[in-house]
Design an enzyme around this catalytic site. Sequence first.
Site, PDB file in Angstrom:
ATOM      1  N   SER A  13       0.904  -1.067   0.098  1.00  0.00           N
ATOM      2  CA  SER A  13      -0.008  -0.059   0.176  1.00  0.00           C
ATOM      3  C   SER A  13       1.069   1.135   0.075  1.00  0.00           C
ATOM      4  O   SER A  13       1.956   1.222  -0.654  1.00  0.00           O
ATOM      5  CB  SER A  13      -1.019   0.103   1.100  1.00  0.00           C
ATOM      6  OG  SER A  13      -1.758   0.913   1.133  1.00  0.00           O
ATOM      7  N   HIS A  40      -2.572  -1.399  -3.414  1.00  0.00           N
ATOM      8  CA  HIS A  40      -3.765  -0.285  -3.251  1.00  0.00           C
ATOM      9  C   HIS A  40      -3.262   1.116  -4.040  1.00  0.00           C
ATOM     10  O   HIS A  40      -2.043   1.521  -3.844  1.00  0.00           O
ATOM     11  CB  HIS A  40      -3.745   0.205  -1.809  1.00  0.00           C
ATOM     12  CG  HIS A  40      -4.389  -0.886  -1.041  1.00  0.00           C
ATOM     13  ND1 HIS A  40      -3.971  -0.978   0.281  1.00  0.00           N
ATOM     14  CD2 HIS A  40      -4.921  -2.187  -1.022  1.00  0.00           C
ATOM     15  CE1 HIS A  40      -4.445  -2.016   1.094  1.00  0.00           C
ATOM     16  NE2 HIS A  40      -4.746  -2.634   0.019  1.00  0.00           N
ATOM     17  N   ASP A 133      -4.938  -4.243   5.643  1.00  0.00           N
ATOM     18  CA  ASP A 133      -4.963  -5.201   4.989  1.00  0.00           C
ATOM     19  C   ASP A 133      -3.710  -6.108   4.876  1.00  0.00           C
ATOM     20  O   ASP A 133      -2.787  -5.782   5.039  1.00  0.00           O
ATOM     21  CB  ASP A 133      -5.114  -4.579   3.473  1.00  0.00           C
ATOM     22  CG  ASP A 133      -5.893  -5.493   2.634  1.00  0.00           C
ATOM     23  OD1 ASP A 133      -6.440  -6.463   2.975  1.00  0.00           O
ATOM     24  OD2 ASP A 133      -5.961  -5.275   1.481  1.00  0.00           O
TER      25      ASP A 133
END
Lengths: 194, 277
Positions: A13, A40, A133
């Site tokens: 991310s 992401h 996540d």
Amino acid sequence: MTSLPKLLVIGGSAGSLDVLMQLLPELKPEWPLAVIIVLHRRTDSDTLLSELLSTKTTLSVKDAEEKDILSAGCIYVAPSDYHLLIEPDGSLTLDASEKVHYSRPSIDVTFMSAAEVFGSRLSCLLLSGANVDGAEGLQTVQELGGFTAVQDPDTAEVSFMPRHAINIVKVDKVFRIGEMIAFVKSLNDDNRVV
Amino acid sequence: MMENLRHLKDEDVLLLLNDLLEQYGYDFTDYSFASVKRRLQRVYITDRFPSFAEFRYRVKTDPEYLVYLMEQITVNVTEMFRDPGFFQELRKQILPVLATYPLIRIWHAGCSTGEEVYSVAILLHELNLLHKSVIYATDINESVLEKARKGIFPLQYMQQYSQNYQLSGGQQEFSRYYAANYEYAKFSDMLREKIIFAAHNLVTDRSFNEFQLIVCRNVLIYFNKDLQDKVLHLFSESLEQLGFLALGAKETLRFTTVAPLFKPIAHKEKIWRKIAT
Ligand SMILES: C[S@@+](CC[C@H](N)C(=O)[O-])C[C@H]1O[C@@H](n2cnc3c(N)ncnc32)[C@H](O)[C@@H]1O
């Protein structure tokens, strides 16, 4: 299952792109290894991302499409706005269901799905980020016999995501950048990832 | 430490799918296995069944639970003017072609809670075509159809939908199409008048009319290749010559057995036209 290559899934991310760009050059196209990248990001940046990644590797990089069959020497990038799942026959499924941890693609979803199919032939790497996540997914990967590693939070641009994973999963390795590169180099080594 | 996750085994999933087929006639066996398994797994964990046997027993004995399970297995996520570029293409290129017909027949297959159908109704209205249109909106799922019929959507999404609408080339004040209260936006009856919502299962049900436009977006990605082919043939049979077929952003006719029957019209927006034979 012997016809399926081994699989490396990298989840990242915020702050993970740089690390990724350092890891990719170490992968060799002749290895019996397929790679999935779940990042992401803002929507609509798909082609840009895979173009950027392909400047750093001799493997072919493609945006994952539904029904693609995972094959060795190929890097599949999870498209924005879809979760990426893996079928028992090694083909890919895109899924536009609810976001997970405010994210689609979600790293958890791909880690878990990969674990179900690849078991101990899977390695998962979780990089920098500001999200929760990935952690739960690593847990599943581990339970199903896969190898789990996270970037050392102290070396991560954003430490939250790897730290969260370390807090809830007893991951196999916590890697500083150099170690991560060494690990990727060793991926062709059969006793590393079986 | 996190509590140990409990995994459904592939065999468990196959057993359940078989129950759904044998007992209720719902055939999910040609759906993407990974996606169905993930969704069953979620239900299994959220509903805290002590064992797979109990889960299976509940499904077999409780028809109300089945309705709920169906809703959970199928993915119902949708929005208004999802992929604005697609709706722009409809507005600028496709609907003007249909305007020449005395009666416009459109089929939305897998319409979910109806957001996509109301979006197309808005386009037709703005092009002054709604009065001579019939829109069939179908789904396998009774509960989403119930919501679709009402045309009531959470107010919190309207900002996003309004933005999508504008990006798709809409020039009106989006709020003119609904009446808002604190939580909900109720879409105007005028939009609903030409829409027929009905249950239709793409796996088992047949063609029921001929259309000039079939819209089936984000449904085929959940099907395996054989089922995709079968459903695409159903669409081909249900289209008039030179009719249009619209699929979702990640779906394609390429590599399917109907590909020779169609020609691509808008590549990026996933619209094909049936070739005259
Ligand atoms: C993700 S939604 C798509 C909604 C809308 N078309 C869109 O693109 O936003 C998929 C829908 O397909 C429906 N569906 C799944 N299997 C079906 C079947 N066999 N026959 C008809 N509809 C089905 C589901 O119930 C769900 O409402």
